[in-house]
Write a protein that holds these residues in place. Structure first.
Motif, PDB file in Angstrom:
ATOM      1  N   PHE B 112      12.003 -17.738  85.779  1.00  0.00           N
ATOM      2  CA  PHE B 112      12.607 -18.461  86.892  1.00  0.00           C
ATOM      3  C   PHE B 112      11.710 -18.304  88.113  1.00  0.00           C
ATOM      4  O   PHE B 112      11.233 -17.213  88.409  1.00  0.00           O
ATOM      5  CB  PHE B 112      14.001 -17.894  87.177  1.00  0.00           C
ATOM      6  CG  PHE B 112      14.773 -18.687  88.190  1.00  0.00           C
ATOM      7  CD1 PHE B 112      14.831 -18.284  89.511  1.00  0.00           C
ATOM      8  CD2 PHE B 112      15.423 -19.848  87.815  1.00  0.00           C
ATOM      9  CE1 PHE B 112      15.533 -19.029  90.446  1.00  0.00           C
ATOM     10  CE2 PHE B 112      16.126 -20.607  88.751  1.00  0.00           C
ATOM     11  CZ  PHE B 112      16.171 -20.191  90.069  1.00  0.00           C
ATOM     12  N   MET B 159      15.248 -13.329  87.077  1.00  0.00           N
ATOM     13  CA  MET B 159      16.177 -14.432  87.329  1.00  0.00           C
ATOM     14  C   MET B 159      17.438 -13.928  88.022  1.00  0.00           C
ATOM     15  O   MET B 159      17.984 -14.565  88.921  1.00  0.00           O
ATOM     16  CB  MET B 159      16.554 -15.093  85.995  1.00  0.00           C
ATOM     17  CG  MET B 159      17.467 -16.278  86.189  1.00  0.00           C
ATOM     18  SD  MET B 159      17.858 -17.109  84.647  1.00  0.00           S
ATOM     19  CE  MET B 159      19.193 -16.118  84.062  1.00  0.00           C
ATOM     20  N   GLN B 160      17.884 -12.770  87.616  1.00  0.00           N
ATOM     21  CA  GLN B 160      19.074 -12.152  88.195  1.00  0.00           C
ATOM     22  C   GLN B 160      18.991 -12.095  89.720  1.00  0.00           C
ATOM     23  O   GLN B 160      19.988 -12.202  90.419  1.00  0.00           O
ATOM     24  CB  GLN B 160      19.178 -10.739  87.621  1.00  0.00           C
ATOM     25  CG  GLN B 160      20.416  -9.982  87.976  1.00  0.00           C
ATOM     26  CD  GLN B 160      21.562 -10.306  87.032  1.00  0.00           C
ATOM     27  OE1 GLN B 160      21.635 -11.394  86.468  1.00  0.00           O
ATOM     28  NE2 GLN B 160      22.465  -9.382  86.870  1.00  0.00           N
ATOM     29  N   ALA B 163      18.384 -16.466  90.992  1.00  0.00           N
ATOM     30  CA  ALA B 163      19.055 -17.669  90.493  1.00  0.00           C
ATOM     31  C   ALA B 163      20.552 -17.642  90.725  1.00  0.00           C
ATOM     32  O   ALA B 163      21.313 -18.057  89.883  1.00  0.00           O
ATOM     33  CB  ALA B 163      18.758 -17.857  88.997  1.00  0.00           C
ATOM     34  N   ASP B 164      20.983 -17.145  91.881  1.00  0.00           N
ATOM     35  CA  ASP B 164      22.418 -17.192  92.143  1.00  0.00           C
ATOM     36  C   ASP B 164      22.786 -18.633  92.539  1.00  0.00           C
ATOM     37  O   ASP B 164      21.952 -19.390  92.994  1.00  0.00           O
ATOM     38  CB  ASP B 164      22.798 -16.208  93.253  1.00  0.00           C
ATOM     39  CG  ASP B 164      22.118 -16.520  94.552  1.00  0.00           C
ATOM     40  OD1 ASP B 164      22.745 -17.176  95.412  1.00  0.00           O
ATOM     41  OD2 ASP B 164      20.948 -16.134  94.710  1.00  0.00           O
ATOM     42  N   TRP B 230      11.573 -23.491  86.707  1.00  0.00           N
ATOM     43  CA  TRP B 230      10.993 -22.540  85.758  1.00  0.00           C
ATOM     44  C   TRP B 230       9.485 -22.662  85.725  1.00  0.00           C
ATOM     45  O   TRP B 230       8.935 -23.737  85.926  1.00  0.00           O
ATOM     46  CB  TRP B 230      11.519 -22.820  84.348  1.00  0.00           C
ATOM     47  CG  TRP B 230      12.986 -22.711  84.199  1.00  0.00           C
ATOM     48  CD1 TRP B 230      13.893 -23.731  84.239  1.00  0.00           C
ATOM     49  CD2 TRP B 230      13.741 -21.522  83.961  1.00  0.00           C
ATOM     50  NE1 TRP B 230      15.169 -23.249  84.049  1.00  0.00           N
ATOM     51  CE2 TRP B 230      15.103 -21.895  83.875  1.00  0.00           C
ATOM     52  CE3 TRP B 230      13.407 -20.168  83.808  1.00  0.00           C
ATOM     53  CZ2 TRP B 230      16.124 -20.973  83.646  1.00  0.00           C
ATOM     54  CZ3 TRP B 230      14.426 -19.255  83.580  1.00  0.00           C
ATOM     55  CH2 TRP B 230      15.765 -19.665  83.504  1.00  0.00           C
TER      56      TRP B 230
END
Lengths: 387, 231
Positions: B112, B159-160, B163-164, B230
């Motif tokens: 991401f 990503m954690q 990507a919220d 991405w």
């Protein structure tokens, strides 16, 4: 019988002799809401909740000592700084408790480590860890969901339990047609699809009001707290929220009444009052906890400010507290009472306060609380804080 | 040792040894004792740290995580770590190992894009030759302020972390705003398909081809859409 059982039986019995209707604990457990507000930077507890009645206070703080007449007194020892006077209304309605001489369980003067410990709920800085709010979500049963009402994802909410987020932006609104087309694209991405949908739902919940999105001054406390209330008071909305504000690291020109720190405290107080108003009926089952990673040095420094300290103050707000009080095992501020000769000495663990706030807001066992805060079995929840 | 902000001509860039500030005596680092030896003790300690087995593993894991996947294949990490140890910490050799690493080239491997990555990719997609002077402000809105990570650990790139839900909407709004600028509004949306990796049948194709949607909006949707998030 203990107080909790008494309240529960009263409601089941349907007969109330109290003047105000009491909410049964079973109801609170389902509708309970918790908001954790982290003031980043280490706000000066001694300047916020002033121990004017401590005989050593004036000498210790020197030029930074408030006069009793400037304060909104809470009791014989403590008074609220001028900026916090809007909170007096919450104190008078027994919806504000102060926690003082409180500190995280690990001694550090580093913002990074201090905030990490406060947010992970551990007793030492760890390389990688879930936040304690995320652990709470993992441990709770029944309906629960978390939301970060902040510009990033606070560590306290980070972890495997998926949470949402919301924050105002200044980028200008986009029209619905654009969002719909974007949604079509996102539906084709298995990994991101749900997240985008969640964002759209959040957008809908908060609404089109100017302060909700696009026009809120970045960092302004009251609009953000009002938006948070709009999100949290929904029946089926998130029930656990993390918020954060910065600007509290007052190394220079901290000021006195009307000064830099006092004005920021004023914004905080107004924001908390606005939050309570905007929550409406949902306030009955809501608890707000305000904390910071450490307090500040007892004596002013050479730049008319204070430096990183140890123990400080915090606030717990909401109808679930027993009554208005200052919860503290006050160590005094005489020279011999200070920590390392320079800071307010800690006599209360932040986890004791958090455990109490959680136990008083949700239906949690002691074992569950110990899982939210690993290695904390020796830390007992503050017993007089919550109903 | 101190670091020079502005190296004097002819002097080494980066570090200088200041005898007056040097702490005398024996030091212990990771249970190894280093006798007083001025600049050399620092060099010995650094060498020992480089040789420590954890170091190869740490560097390999960081590289694999950044270039391959948030959850990098252990075999890839092992190969990179081995390259580090075999070359005694030669990062060029490790970089070559990374390029030759088959896992790094898998079609389904993707990361991401952190806000800065996404922003740079957008600028490149638009053929920009210079950085938008508003970049620092925009990066702050994207929650990755330039050179200002929240801690010395730096920004993560999982990503954690980025990507919220709200961040995705943020990027959408920013894409819309950027697309209104004259230079971007004049772009042919089809050029965006050259830089976005979407299979046939993905809705982006028909969207780009839909002339009833104004061109700037199609451009905005291309860079706001999931495929562009991405790398």
């Amino acid at each position: 019988m203990n107080r909790r059982k008494f309240v529960r039986n009263m409601c089941y019995g349907g007969l109330a002799t109290f003047a105000a209707p009491r909410v049964s604990f079973a109801q609170v457990a389902q509708n309970g809401r918790l908001v954790f507000v982290l003031l980043r930077g280490g706000f000066d507890g001694l300047a916020a909740v002033v121990p004017y009645g401590d005989p050593d206070y004036a000498a210790l703080r020197g030029a930074f000592a408030f006069k009793e007449s400037e304060l909104a007194p809470l009791d014989d020892t403590f008074g609220l700084a001028p900026g916090l006077s809007p909170l007096r209304a919450l104190w008078d309605s027994n919806e504000l408790a102060v926690v003082h001489a409180m500190a995280i369980p690990h001694r550090t003067r580093s913002h990074f480590d201090g905030q990490a410990i406060l947010e992970t709920g551990l007793d030492h800085p760890a390389g990688a860890s879930d936040g304690w709010l995320n652990r709470l979500l993992q441990v709770m049963s029944g309906r629960r969901s978390g939301i970060a009402i902040a510009a990033g994802m606070p560590l306290s909410l980070s972890g495997p339990f998926q949470v949402e987020s919301w924050s105002p932006t200044q980028l200008g609104a986009v029209d619905d047609a654009f969002l719909e087309r974007l949604a079509v694209l996102y539906r084709a991405d298995a990994t991101l699809h749900n997240r985008f949908e969640a964002a759209l739902q959040q957008q809908e919940l908060v609404g089109e009001e100017p302060m909700a999105r696009g026009h809120a001054r970045r960092g302004a406390i009251t609009p953000l707290m009002q938006a948070a209330a709009r999100i949290l008071r929904q029946d089926q909305g998130p029930n656990i929220a993390a918020m954060e504000f910065s600007g509290w690291d007052t190394h220079a020109n901290q000021g006195m009444a009307g000064g830099a720190l006092d004005r920021l405290l004023g914004q905080l107080a107004e924001g908390l009052v606005a939050f309570r108003t905007a929550m409406g009926p949902a306030w009955r089952t809501t608890t707000v906890v305000v904390m910071t990673e450490f307090g500040r040095t007892a004596r002013p420094n050479g730049t008319r400010g204070t430096d990183h300290g140890t123990a400080g103050a915090g606030f717990v707000l909401g109808p679930r507290i027993t009554r208005a009080k200052v919860v503290s095992d006050w160590p005094g501020v005489g020279q011999n009472a200070l920590f390392e000769g320079r800071d307010l000495k800690p006599t209360l663990d932040t986890r004791a306060v958090l455990k109490a706030a959680l136990a008083g807001t949700f239906d949690l066992t002691a074992a569950q609380l110990d899982r939210v805060f690993p290695n904390s079995s020796t830390v007992r929840a503050s017993s007089t804080l919550m109903l | 040792m101190i670091r020079r902000a502005r190296p004097e001509p002819g002097s080494p860039i980066g570090f200088a040894f200041r005898e007056m500030l040097h702490e005398p005596g024996t030091k212990t680092v990771l249970k190894e004792r280093y006798k007083e030896d001025g600049l050399s003790e620092g060099e010995h300690a650094i060498r020992a740290l480089c040789r420590h087995p954890s170091t190869a593993q740490f560097v390999a894991t960081k590289l694999a995580t950044h270039f391959i996947s948030d959850d990098p294949p252990p075999a890839a990490v092992d190969r990179l770590a081995r390259a580090f140890r075999a070359s005694e910490g030669d990062l060029k050799a490790v970089a070559r190992a990374l390029i030759e690493e088959p896992e790094a080239w898998r079609e389904d491997a993707r990361k991401f894009r952190a806000p800065q990555d996404w922003f740079v990719a957008v600028m490149r997609a638009f053929g920009a030759n210079e950085v938008n002077p508003n970049a620092p402000v925009l990066l702050r809105q994207l929650r990755q302020p330039l050179w200002s990570p929240p801690s010395p650990k730096g920004f993560g790139d999982a990503m954690q972390e980025w990507a919220d839900p709200d961040s995705l909407l943020n990027r959408g709004e920013l894409a819309r705003t950027i697309s209104r600028q004259p230079a971007v509004a004049a772009l042919d949306p089809r050029t965006l398909l050259d830089v976005v990796d979407v299979p046939a049948g993905n809705p982006l194709h028909s969207l780009i081809a839909d002339a009833s949607i104004p061109a700037p909006e199609r451009v905005a949707l291309a860079i706001a859409g999931p495929a562009f998030q991405w790398r």
